[in-house]
Scaffold this motif. Sequence first.
Motif, mmCIF file in Angstrom:
data_model
loop_
_atom_site.group_PDB
_atom_site.id
_atom_site.type_symbol
_atom_site.label_atom_id
_atom_site.label_comp_id
_atom_site.label_asym_id
_atom_site.label_seq_id
_atom_site.Cartn_x
_atom_site.Cartn_y
_atom_site.Cartn_z
ATOM 1 N N VAL A 108 -65.114 42.143 30.347
ATOM 2 C CA VAL A 108 -64.364 40.751 30.718
ATOM 3 C C VAL A 108 -63.979 40.758 32.147
ATOM 4 O O VAL A 108 -63.442 41.688 32.648
ATOM 5 N N LEU A 109 -64.378 39.852 33.088
ATOM 6 C CA LEU A 109 -63.801 39.931 34.174
ATOM 7 C C LEU A 109 -62.830 38.405 34.276
ATOM 8 O O LEU A 109 -63.054 37.543 33.770
ATOM 9 N N ILE A 110 -61.609 38.696 35.182
ATOM 10 C CA ILE A 110 -60.992 37.420 35.206
ATOM 11 C C ILE A 110 -61.095 36.919 36.587
ATOM 12 O O ILE A 110 -60.492 38.046 37.733
ATOM 13 N N ALA A 111 -61.270 35.624 36.822
ATOM 14 C CA ALA A 111 -61.341 35.151 38.245
ATOM 15 C C ALA A 111 -59.979 34.636 38.908
ATOM 16 O O ALA A 111 -59.458 33.704 37.997
ATOM 17 N N ARG A 157 -67.208 45.704 43.826
ATOM 18 C CA ARG A 157 -68.345 44.863 43.751
ATOM 19 C C ARG A 157 -68.104 43.618 44.404
ATOM 20 O O ARG A 157 -66.939 43.087 44.726
ATOM 21 N N VAL A 158 -69.215 42.955 45.125
ATOM 22 C CA VAL A 158 -69.177 41.758 45.817
ATOM 23 C C VAL A 158 -69.942 40.700 45.202
ATOM 24 O O VAL A 158 -71.032 41.176 44.827
ATOM 25 N N VAL A 159 -69.440 39.479 44.885
ATOM 26 C CA VAL A 159 -70.347 38.284 44.607
ATOM 27 C C VAL A 159 -70.768 37.816 45.920
ATOM 28 O O VAL A 159 -69.936 37.111 46.871
ATOM 29 N N HIS A 211 -51.459 47.373 41.757
ATOM 30 C CA HIS A 211 -52.116 47.606 40.513
ATOM 31 C C HIS A 211 -53.508 48.292 40.840
ATOM 32 O O HIS A 211 -54.659 47.806 40.912
ATOM 33 N N PRO A 212 -53.189 49.631 41.345
ATOM 34 C CA PRO A 212 -54.366 50.262 41.950
ATOM 35 C C PRO A 212 -55.275 50.753 40.898
ATOM 36 O O PRO A 212 -56.548 50.848 41.085
ATOM 37 N N GLY A 213 -55.101 50.801 39.703
ATOM 38 C CA GLY A 213 -55.957 51.334 38.538
ATOM 39 C C GLY A 213 -56.646 50.033 37.979
ATOM 40 O O GLY A 213 -57.756 50.134 37.179
ATOM 41 N N LEU A 214 -56.514 48.814 38.580
ATOM 42 C CA LEU A 214 -57.235 47.544 38.006
ATOM 43 C C LEU A 214 -58.251 47.340 39.181
ATOM 44 O O LEU A 214 -58.160 47.361 40.162
ATOM 45 N N ARG A 215 -59.534 47.454 38.622
ATOM 46 C CA ARG A 215 -60.804 47.336 39.279
ATOM 47 C C ARG A 215 -60.872 46.124 40.088
ATOM 48 O O ARG A 215 -60.423 44.943 39.165
ATOM 49 N N ARG A 216 -61.406 46.093 41.284
ATOM 50 C CA ARG A 216 -61.311 44.826 42.105
ATOM 51 C C ARG A 216 -62.638 44.407 42.507
ATOM 52 O O ARG A 216 -63.583 45.171 43.047
ATOM 53 N N VAL A 226 -60.634 42.409 37.963
ATOM 54 C CA VAL A 226 -60.241 40.936 38.497
ATOM 55 C C VAL A 226 -61.161 40.487 39.797
ATOM 56 O O VAL A 226 -61.751 41.290 40.465
ATOM 57 N N ILE A 227 -61.330 39.232 39.940
ATOM 58 C CA ILE A 227 -62.330 38.758 41.023
ATOM 59 C C ILE A 227 -61.575 38.041 41.744
ATOM 60 O O ILE A 227 -60.928 37.152 41.457
ATOM 61 N N LEU A 228 -61.381 38.469 43.144
ATOM 62 C CA LEU A 228 -60.289 38.078 43.952
ATOM 63 C C LEU A 228 -60.829 37.526 45.408
ATOM 64 O O LEU A 228 -62.012 38.172 45.721
#
Lengths: 327, 305
Positions: free
Chosen positions: A63-66, A139-141, A109-114, A94-96
């Motif tokens: 799951v990814l959260i935008a 990752r980049v959208v 939150h360095p451990g949270l994948r971006r 997370v998608i930022l």
Amino acid sequence: MVMEIVCPAGTPAALRAAVKAGAHTVYCGFNDETNARNFPGLNFDRQEMREGIAFAHAHGSKVLIAINTFPRAGNEAIWHRAVADAESCHVDAVILADLGLLDYAARNHPGLRRHLSVQAAAANADVINFYARTFDVKRVVLPRVLSVQEIAAINAETEVETEVFVFGGLCVMAEGRCSLSSYATGLSPNMNGVCSPASHVEYREDKGVLDARLGGYTIHRVGQNEPAPYPTLCKGCFGASDKRGHLFEDPVSLNAEQLIPQLQKAGVTALKIEGRQRSRSYVTQVVRNFRTAVDALEAGRPMPEGMLARLSEGQAMTTGAYKKTWR
Amino acid sequence: MELTVGPNQFFWSADRWTEFYDDLASTPVNRVVLGELVCSKRLPFYQDRIPEAVSTLIEAGKEVALTSLALITLKRERKQTAELAEMGVEVEINDLTALPHLPKGAKLSVGPLVNVYNEGTLVWLASQGVRRICLTPELPLASVRTLAFAGADLGVEIEIWGHGRLPLAISGRCYHARLHKRTKDNCQFACEDDPDGLDVTTLEGKPFLAMNGVQTLSDTYATALHQIDTLSEAGVSALRLSPQSNGFIELCKLYRQVLDKDISGADAVETLTRMDDNVRLSDGFLTGNRGVDWSGEQAQPTLRI
């Protein structure tokens, strides 16, 4: 490796449906202005998010959260809390989009994948690599303004995974850099998480002619028995010099299913489906079809054809910028 | 408060371009940002004129900066971007792609097409050496105030959109080419015929937008004339005036007079409408419900069906 299907979920029910239908990954948002599909009745409260993620993980999906709107000056705490809550919900990434928020997340939150949202409109390898170096974006959208060749060129120059839209709504403007909606209605994707909002849409019928208006501007006109498309600004009908028509884009939606093999060759990691506002049954069908397609591709079987046409709800489909027809 | 002239958003002939910057030398503006913002295909037509325009403006006492493109995708565009700093003048970043190419310690500024919506972004840009930011025109006054306050602490000057058609969107697709049923690569420079953009109307003939190649602008000319005192109190350092083909020199003088308190903002608005009785104004992003709103009395638009 099989291409990853990234599927939208606007509700916990849609999330479960997507997981059961075979989505490798589901993306969703909190029910507030932190995400770019901030529609009434949509999205997840914290408890639902925690349960949704647990359900997905139990079934082997991610799951990814935008959190991909641009925080309002003076109110960044709302967005900061969303990032912290995403991490405590054990989200996979997370998608930022916002530079300040990326910096905040990378530091706190360095451990949270971006992942970099499409709203950041990172359209070349230089800037993508810069985001990776600076904020450790994995990752980049990609924005929907690139051709398959351009996508391949980007992948040749970056280690960052790329995710591209393959189905659903189509922005013809560089995402995150468009204020057409707030110009006409006061509400924008960047600040409010909405574009051409239904609250500002009005249909008027007069003598067999149906006008669709957005913010008081008539941007569609059809006869009585013709289908009336939703008046999204960039797909409206306008006049310029002596011409009249869909000057920016026709009322079409994106369908790049037939380009999946080319996108794989171009080095794309994940295929994204637009539509967190869509129903559970829509999500199920789209996911099944795309899953079938990528599994066929992986097994060396031919791609199934035209499988999604019936889901377009009478709208015409386009491959957008991918086939280079814009250039 | 200072006046900045933003990059010309439109495609003008090289002679017209040169004449424009020659004339600007004698106007009461502090700062000029020039170069190509919208479409890399336009640049070769006037690129060789840039060094001379830069010298003329510097000699006239103006600060000068060179803009990056707003949307950078092609190899050629990336190369152009990487070479921006070679001219030796400050670079205004309008696509983040430019940032990593600029030498450490160089004077940097950020233009309105980079999203700066909050203090976090401002602080991060300041940490990269950015000393001036022209905010995205979409921001309401409350955000401008917060950011100007945060900027003051960090030594970052905050500029806002002062006058001109609003840059609302940028695309990979060229709408001028599409209108003429051409592809972008074979556009034949259709945008050259519209020195202030091509008017786009709704189906009832209401003026609404303006197309300018890959860019979409507002029909209205946004102006901050009614908010100048408030902006000044908020600590905003500069107003940006966006080039237009007619009356721009007078426009610069008019804004200078307002900033010097020689005339009121309301009087300046009246002068503006006298200069062009067809002009439609807006200041809704700053103070209204929607961008197109105008806090003053609006002239009735001419209907064109």
